[in-house]
Design an enzyme around this catalytic site. Structure first.
Site, PDB file in Angstrom:
ATOM      1  N   CYS A 142       0.846  -1.194   0.000  1.00 22.62           N
ATOM      2  CA  CYS A 142       0.000   0.000   0.000  1.00 22.62           C
ATOM      3  C   CYS A 142       0.881   1.244   0.000  1.00 22.62           C
ATOM      4  O   CYS A 142       1.760   1.381   0.843  1.00 22.62           O
ATOM      5  CB  CYS A 142      -0.885  -0.016   1.237  1.00 22.62           C
ATOM      6  SG  CYS A 142      -1.529   1.584   1.711  1.00 22.62           S
ATOM      7  N   GLU A 143       0.649   2.132  -0.957  1.00 25.10           N
ATOM      8  CA  GLU A 143       1.525   3.291  -1.054  1.00 25.10           C
ATOM      9  C   GLU A 143       1.208   4.349   0.001  1.00 25.10           C
ATOM     10  O   GLU A 143       1.953   5.300   0.173  1.00 25.10           O
ATOM     11  CB  GLU A 143       1.471   3.905  -2.459  1.00 25.10           C
ATOM     12  CG  GLU A 143       0.191   4.615  -2.819  1.00 25.10           C
ATOM     13  CD  GLU A 143       0.244   5.184  -4.233  1.00 25.10           C
ATOM     14  OE1 GLU A 143       1.097   4.738  -5.020  1.00 25.10           O
ATOM     15  OE2 GLU A 143      -0.579   6.066  -4.541  1.00 25.10           O
ATOM     16  N   HIS A 144       0.108   4.201   0.714  1.00 20.97           N
ATOM     17  CA  HIS A 144      -0.231   5.177   1.750  1.00 20.97           C
ATOM     18  C   HIS A 144       0.377   4.811   3.099  1.00 20.97           C
ATOM     19  O   HIS A 144       0.670   5.682   3.902  1.00 20.97           O
ATOM     20  CB  HIS A 144      -1.753   5.295   1.902  1.00 20.97           C
ATOM     21  CG  HIS A 144      -2.431   5.720   0.642  1.00 20.97           C
ATOM     22  ND1 HIS A 144      -3.615   5.169   0.192  1.00 20.97           N
ATOM     23  CD2 HIS A 144      -2.065   6.639  -0.286  1.00 20.97           C
ATOM     24  CE1 HIS A 144      -3.942   5.739  -0.952  1.00 20.97           C
ATOM     25  NE2 HIS A 144      -3.029   6.623  -1.263  1.00 20.97           N
ATOM     26  N   HIS A 145       0.552   3.520   3.375  1.00 21.25           N
ATOM     27  CA  HIS A 145       1.034   3.090   4.687  1.00 21.25           C
ATOM     28  C   HIS A 145       2.268   2.189   4.622  1.00 21.25           C
ATOM     29  O   HIS A 145       2.800   1.805   5.654  1.00 21.25           O
ATOM     30  CB  HIS A 145      -0.083   2.340   5.435  1.00 21.25           C
ATOM     31  CG  HIS A 145      -1.350   3.130   5.590  1.00 21.25           C
ATOM     32  ND1 HIS A 145      -2.407   3.026   4.710  1.00 21.25           N
ATOM     33  CD2 HIS A 145      -1.696   4.065   6.506  1.00 21.25           C
ATOM     34  CE1 HIS A 145      -3.370   3.849   5.087  1.00 21.25           C
ATOM     35  NE2 HIS A 145      -2.975   4.489   6.165  1.00 21.25           N
ATOM     36  N   GLN A 183      -4.990  -0.316  -4.981  1.00 18.36           N
ATOM     37  CA  GLN A 183      -5.573  -1.463  -5.698  1.00 18.36           C
ATOM     38  C   GLN A 183      -6.265  -1.052  -6.993  1.00 18.36           C
ATOM     39  O   GLN A 183      -6.219  -1.774  -7.994  1.00 18.36           O
ATOM     40  CB  GLN A 183      -6.548  -2.189  -4.765  1.00 18.36           C
ATOM     41  CG  GLN A 183      -7.058  -3.498  -5.339  1.00 18.36           C
ATOM     42  CD  GLN A 183      -7.954  -4.247  -4.367  1.00 18.36           C
ATOM     43  OE1 GLN A 183      -7.782  -4.132  -3.155  1.00 18.36           O
ATOM     44  NE2 GLN A 183      -8.902  -4.990  -4.877  1.00 18.36           N
ATOM     45  N   HIS A 211      -6.098  -5.616   2.725  1.00 21.21           N
ATOM     46  CA  HIS A 211      -5.147  -4.534   2.993  1.00 21.21           C
ATOM     47  C   HIS A 211      -4.772  -4.590   4.467  1.00 21.21           C
ATOM     48  O   HIS A 211      -5.621  -4.404   5.335  1.00 21.21           O
ATOM     49  CB  HIS A 211      -5.785  -3.177   2.671  1.00 21.21           C
ATOM     50  CG  HIS A 211      -6.079  -2.989   1.214  1.00 21.21           C
ATOM     51  ND1 HIS A 211      -5.578  -1.932   0.483  1.00 21.21           N
ATOM     52  CD2 HIS A 211      -6.805  -3.730   0.341  1.00 21.21           C
ATOM     53  CE1 HIS A 211      -5.993  -2.024  -0.779  1.00 21.21           C
ATOM     54  NE2 HIS A 211      -6.742  -3.106  -0.884  1.00 21.21           N
ATOM     55  N   CYS A 213      -3.309  -2.482   6.142  1.00 16.98           N
ATOM     56  CA  CYS A 213      -3.566  -1.200   6.818  1.00 16.98           C
ATOM     57  C   CYS A 213      -5.015  -1.122   7.299  1.00 16.98           C
ATOM     58  O   CYS A 213      -5.320  -0.394   8.242  1.00 16.98           O
ATOM     59  CB  CYS A 213      -3.221  -0.031   5.900  1.00 16.98           C
ATOM     60  SG  CYS A 213      -3.973  -0.101   4.268  1.00 16.98           S
TER      61      CYS A 213
HETATM   62 ZN   LIG Z   1      -2.918   1.573   3.290  1.00 18.50          ZN
END
Ligand SMILES: [Zn+2]
Length: 251
Positions: A142-145, A183, A211, A213
């Protein structure tokens, strides 16, 4: 199995990011498709020029990995200290290097090019039945977390005189998933790559993923899965074709 979050995304509506895979600036237009919005003007991109643009796809080299390993490891040492740990205690002595090496592996999709996968793998074939490969294992980040996303990818396409070696579909999944991702984009990139390579009558890609996260923080739903789909060409325009694909991947 509870699906607390389900998204069905019929892509391509008001699509403006034709260069989503970074391979080309124009829009791939297969005769008979309406790939654009209502006012989409047809602009044909010959497959040869698309293939040409794949060569320019930016990649990370093994030398880059070697060069950046010390600084990534140093960054992990900083993280350990920031977390209140002692990077000098025995169990953590090699952790920054291990973590840096692992992170490079988790993102090894940056080191590979789609063109290398497709070389010698596209065949002229009169086959005009749906080709489906389902349950392809997928591991991404995941590129956010920066935590894992994992799940399964199902791919179907309706050939238009060209087919791709079956194992290559899984390789395309591997290249795009081993990068920092969301995704929705991953789903679309796989569908666009197949479209560019084969100019098929249609493509469908469905991803079901967990995910970490979402599972480990926030809502903490152990069994929640996110489902995304991209339907292009006849998979998008013809409900019968789409239903055939969806029922075959569920069987
Ligand atoms: Zn994430």
């Amino acid at each position: 199995m509870e699906r607390s979050k389900q998204k069905q995304m019929n892509q391509n509506e008001n699509e403006t990011d034709a260069a989503i895979n970074g391979h080309f600036d124009g829009r791939v237009k297969v005769p008979g498709w309406s790939a654009g919005g209502a006012a989409g003007t047809p602009s044909t991109v010959p497959s040869s020029s698309v293939m040409e643009s794949w060569r320019e796809e930016r990649t990370r080299s093994l030398e880059d990995n070697e060069m950046s390993l010390p600084s990534i490891a140093a960054a992990y040492t900083t993280i350990l200290r920031g977390l209140g740990e002692d990077p000098q205690r025995q169990g953590l002595l090699k952790t920054p290097w291990r973590a840096a090496t692992a992170m490079q592996f988790f993102t090894k999709g940056y080191q590979e090019k789609i063109i290398d996968v497709l070389n010698d793998a596209i065949f002229d074939e009169d086959h005009d039945e749906m080709v489906i490969v389902k349950d392809i294992d997928m591991f991404s980040m995941c590129e956010h977390h920066l935590v894992p996303i994992f799940g399964r990818v199902h791919i179907g396409y309706l050939p238009n005189k060209r087919v791709l070696g079956l194992s290559k579909l899984a390789r395309i999944v591997e290249i795009y998933s081993r990068r920092l991702q969301v995704q929705e984009r991953l789903t679309k990139q796989i569908a666009v790559a197949i479209t560019e390579a084969l100019q098929p009558a249609g493509v469908g890609v469905v991803i079901e993923a967990t995910h970490m996260c979402m599972v480990m923080r926030g809502v903490q739903k152990m069994n929640s899965k996110t489902v995304t789909s991209t339907m292009l060409g006849v998979f998008r325009e013809d409900p019968k074709t789409r239903d055939e694909f969806l029922s075959l991947i569920r069987s």
